[in-house]
Design an enzyme around this catalytic site. Structure first.
Site, PDB file in Angstrom:
ATOM      1  CD1 TRP A 129      -2.533   1.743   0.426  1.00 51.28           C
ATOM      2  CD2 TRP A 129      -2.064   1.855   2.606  1.00 51.28           C
ATOM      3  NE1 TRP A 129      -3.252   2.792   0.955  1.00 51.28           N
ATOM      4  CE2 TRP A 129      -2.991   2.878   2.292  1.00 51.28           C
ATOM      5  CE3 TRP A 129      -1.625   1.735   3.932  1.00 51.28           C
ATOM      6  CZ2 TRP A 129      -3.470   3.774   3.251  1.00 51.28           C
ATOM      7  CZ3 TRP A 129      -2.105   2.609   4.875  1.00 51.28           C
ATOM      8  CH2 TRP A 129      -3.020   3.613   4.536  1.00 51.28           C
ATOM      9  CG  ASP A 210      -1.939  -2.783   7.516  1.00 47.50           C
ATOM     10  OD1 ASP A 210      -2.917  -2.614   8.280  1.00 47.50           O
ATOM     11  OD2 ASP A 210      -1.713  -2.038   6.544  1.00 47.50           O
ATOM     12  CB  ALA A 212      -6.644  -2.235   6.433  1.00 51.31           C
ATOM     13  CE  LYS A 245      -9.937   0.726   4.061  1.00 48.53           C
ATOM     14  NZ  LYS A 245      -9.527   1.601   3.024  1.00 48.53           N
TER      15      LYS A 245
HETATM   16  C1  LMR Z   1      -6.880   2.726  -0.162  1.00 46.72           C
HETATM   17  O1  LMR Z   1      -5.904   1.969  -0.190  1.00 46.72           O
HETATM   18  O2  LMR Z   1      -7.384   3.179  -1.202  1.00 46.72           O
HETATM   19  C2  LMR Z   1      -7.503   3.093   1.159  1.00 46.72           C
HETATM   20  O3  LMR Z   1      -6.850   2.433   2.182  1.00 46.72           O
HETATM   21  C3  LMR Z   1      -7.628   4.561   1.354  1.00 46.72           C
HETATM   22  C4  LMR Z   1      -6.317   5.257   1.610  1.00 46.72           C
HETATM   23  O4  LMR Z   1      -6.228   5.968   2.610  1.00 46.72           O
HETATM   24  O5  LMR Z   1      -5.382   5.122   0.826  1.00 46.72           O
END
Ligand code: LMR
Length: 396
Positions: A129, A210, A212, A245
């Site tokens: 991410w 992590d 999420a 989420k």
């Molecule tokens: C994403 O990956 O799109 C979400 O977790 C929102 C973000 O804050 O990036």
């Protein structure tokens, strides 16, 4: 002083969100930011959240400070949600601090690691991410990468990943996604997690997990499999979780950091440091979302409602994965997109080039991140075929 600052571009994901909002074309499709959407393209407030929030507003008697560790009832409920009936919990080896979202948890975890081991290196998957990088490196920790995604198969390059982890020195930190890997959707199997546990234990590495998207892959317990497996045998673990989420509480910034320590005394020391670190960054986390989650998880009927709504979200995303593969097979028969159906969570790497991503956006008003990550939940019955046809056109 500020005159010397350079103008910098917006964060890739948030910039995309703004560009999509500004686009006036009625055909536009948002496959960018990772939020759940229903078939009308909306991100609804869950009914269980509405009910808990109404009760909270009716019953709350004060807005006084809670404290740097946040809502104690929320922390306790989150421990049970994440660890289940886990021996580490029973042994008093888990400490929890409520944080502003999963981002706050990631940053707080990084700060604690830095306090304990200033030279520690965090190893993140390729890719990971995008916001992991500023959140973790912002604490001063060094970041390195290990191989993860295999674009040929749409799965995990497990052999290469394990070979890279095998070479890490003791006490290296390994950031792992518990489930619903962001951005690829490619997760480890349970057997692969078992192999990771053996390696991490043998090499004395510290997993930083992590999570999420708990509940959006296979279910709340199945998605916590890795955390429960690893914390059963490892002396230490760091775990950042988000309620954005799975409770749809995005803007309420609700998350938690769990630390598993070797002993209960070590846990007390870690907690004292976490509280001090939190105080220095945001002082105290926002209570509203945490109190909503506490109310839902501590009431059997509300919890059941939540589980049902979560299942609805999960099934919608899984259904969309299959439907998209079907449409792509019909419109782009020369390209195999079947991997999309075997991945989990909101995301998938579409596997098109940055230039093709740009054309999807400029010619068809279909938004995805530059690396071609798509949020499946942005698809709707009425735009699936449109997306498949557009894909066929940009692939040529
Ligand atoms: C994403 O990956 O799109 C979400 O977790 C929102 C973000 O804050 O990036």
């Amino acid at each position: 002083m500020f005159e010397k600052l350079e103008l910098i571009s917006a964060d890739g994901i948030l910039g995309l969100m703004a560009a999509f909002r500004a686009d006036q074309d009625p055909r536009k499709v948002d496959l960018g930011v990772g939020v759940f959407r229903d078939d009308r393209g909306e991100t609804p407030v869950l009914a269980c959240v509405r009910a808990a929030e109404a009760a909270l507003i009716a019953e709350q008697t004060t807005k006084t400070y809670v404290g740097p560790a946040g809502n104690a009832g929320f922390n306790q409920q989150m421990e049970q949600l994440v660890f289940g009936a886990h021996p580490a919990l029973k042994a008093g080896r888990v400490r929890t601090v409520q944080t502003p979202g999963g981002c706050g948890a990631l940053r707080l975890g990084a700060e604690l690691i830095r306090a304990a081991a200033p030279d520690a290196v965090v190893h993140v998957s390729t890719p990971t991410w995008a916001n992991h990088v500023p959140l973790l490196a912002g604490s001063g920790l060094k970041l390195e990468r290990y191989p993860y995604f295999d674009p040929e198969t749409g799965g995990v390059q497990f052999g290469a990943m394990m070979a890279a982890l095998e070479r890490l020195p003791p006490r290296a930190i390994v950031l792992l996604h518990a489930s619903c890997h962001n951005p690829t959707g490619a997760d480890l199997s349970q057997d692969e997690w078992r192999a990771v546990r053996e390696l991490v234990k043998r090499r004395s590495l510290l997993p930083f997990i992590d999570m999420a998207y708990q509940g959006l892959g296979e279910g709340p317990d199945a998605d916590a499999f890795a955390i429960r497996l690893l914390s059963a045998e490892l002396p230490e673990l760091v775990c950042a979780v988000s309620c954005s989420k799975n409770f749809g509480l995005y803007r309420e910034r609700t998350g938690a950091l769990h630390i598993v320590t070797e002993s209960s005394a070590g846990g007390d020391a870690a907690l004292s440091q976490l509280v001090r670190l939190a105080r220095g960054m945001w002082s105290m986390p926002p209570d509203h979302g945490a109190e909503i989650v506490r109310r839902i998880l501590s009431n059997a009927a509300a919890r059941e409602d939540w589980a049902g709504e979560l299942e609805g979200m999960r099934k919608r995303i899984t259904g969309l994965r299959h439907e998209l593969v079907r449409q792509l097979r019909a419109h782009c028969p020369r390209r195999d997109f079947s991997f999309i159906a075997s991945q989990r969570g909101m995301f998938s790497f579409f596997g098109i080039t940055p230039e093709q991503v740009r054309r999807m956006r400029t010619q068809h008003h279909i938004y995805m991140t530059e690396d071609s990550r798509i949020n499946l939940a942005g698809l709707r019955a009425e735009n699936l075929e449109y997306v498949a046809r557009a894909t066929a056109q940009v692939l040529g």
